[in-house]
Motif scaffolding. Structure first.
Motif, mmCIF file in Angstrom:
data_model
loop_
_atom_site.group_PDB
_atom_site.id
_atom_site.type_symbol
_atom_site.label_atom_id
_atom_site.label_comp_id
_atom_site.label_asym_id
_atom_site.label_seq_id
_atom_site.Cartn_x
_atom_site.Cartn_y
_atom_site.Cartn_z
ATOM 1 N N GLN A 191 4.063 40.557 -32.746
ATOM 2 C CA GLN A 191 5.498 40.367 -32.541
ATOM 3 C C GLN A 191 6.176 41.656 -32.086
ATOM 4 O O GLN A 191 7.075 41.615 -31.236
ATOM 5 N N ASN A 192 5.754 42.803 -32.611
ATOM 6 C CA ASN A 192 6.320 44.079 -32.166
ATOM 7 C C ASN A 192 5.976 44.347 -30.704
ATOM 8 O O ASN A 192 6.803 44.859 -29.946
ATOM 9 N N THR A 242 -4.581 42.770 -42.406
ATOM 10 C CA THR A 242 -4.417 41.382 -42.838
ATOM 11 C C THR A 242 -3.862 40.554 -41.687
ATOM 12 O O THR A 242 -3.454 41.092 -40.660
ATOM 13 N N ASP A 243 -3.855 39.232 -41.881
ATOM 14 C CA ASP A 243 -3.282 38.367 -40.855
ATOM 15 C C ASP A 243 -1.799 38.648 -40.662
ATOM 16 O O ASP A 243 -1.289 38.583 -39.549
ATOM 17 N N ARG A 244 -1.090 38.971 -41.735
ATOM 18 C CA ARG A 244 0.337 39.291 -41.624
ATOM 19 C C ARG A 244 0.545 40.550 -40.787
ATOM 20 O O ARG A 244 1.445 40.629 -39.958
ATOM 21 N N ARG A 245 -0.311 41.559 -40.982
ATOM 22 C CA ARG A 245 -0.211 42.806 -40.220
ATOM 23 C C ARG A 245 -0.508 42.539 -38.738
ATOM 24 O O ARG A 245 0.141 43.085 -37.861
ATOM 25 N N ARG A 246 -1.514 41.708 -38.458
ATOM 26 C CA ARG A 246 -1.826 41.356 -37.067
ATOM 27 C C ARG A 246 -0.652 40.637 -36.405
ATOM 28 O O ARG A 246 -0.309 40.915 -35.262
ATOM 29 N N LEU A 247 -0.044 39.687 -37.144
ATOM 30 C CA LEU A 247 1.100 38.952 -36.609
ATOM 31 C C LEU A 247 2.273 39.894 -36.350
ATOM 32 O O LEU A 247 2.938 39.801 -35.314
ATOM 33 N N SER A 248 2.525 40.817 -37.267
ATOM 34 C CA SER A 248 3.613 41.791 -37.084
ATOM 35 C C SER A 248 3.372 42.652 -35.857
ATOM 36 O O SER A 248 4.290 42.921 -35.081
ATOM 37 N N GLU A 249 2.130 43.082 -35.654
ATOM 38 C CA GLU A 249 1.800 43.900 -34.488
ATOM 39 C C GLU A 249 1.994 43.115 -33.201
ATOM 40 O O GLU A 249 2.517 43.636 -32.213
#
Length: 126
Positions: free
Chosen positions: A98-99, A89-96
């Motif tokens: 940022q990590n 998802t877009d949230r998972r992409r953003l988290s990756e």
């Protein structure tokens, strides 16, 4: 003889560099000990991945144009390897993303701490 040498003991058999030797060093000194052949292997692996990403679109070899992988529908970081079929998802992409940024900052601080005495932690006024 080479049959008595474990491949997990030596970083370079020809230059007699062991992983245990690198463990005892600071990270900057350990990187300096990597032989030029090792750097060549690292950059060759990176080059293969980058060329694949730049020349493929939607998982297929794309003809025509320059770097079709960077255009819309290109891979741009997604090499299609998802064995657990995790929904991306877009949230998972953003988290990756940022990590990854946090990891780059941490490595930069680690190198600064090793190279410039007293640079980390930064003294705060409060």
């Amino acid at each position: 003889t080479l049959d008595n040498i474990s491949p997990h003991t030596y970083l370079s058999v020809t230059q007699d560099i062991k992983f245990a030797d690198l463990q005892a060093m600071s990270p900057v000194d350990a990187v300096k000990m990597i032989p030029s052949e090792g750097w060549a292997q690292i950059f060759a692996a990176i080059t293969i991945v980058e060329l694949y990403e730049l020349t493929h679109k939607d998982g297929e070899f794309a003809r025509g144009g320059i770097a079709p992988g960077l255009k819309a529908g290109g891979l741009t970081g997604d090499l299609g390897w998802n064995p657990l079929n995790v929904k991306v998802t877009d949230r998972r992409r953003l988290s990756e993303l940022q990590n990854g940024r946090a990891a780059m900052f941490a490595i930069s601080a680690w190198v600064a701490n090793e190279c410039v005495a007293g640079s980390v932690p930064i003294p705060l006024p409060w």
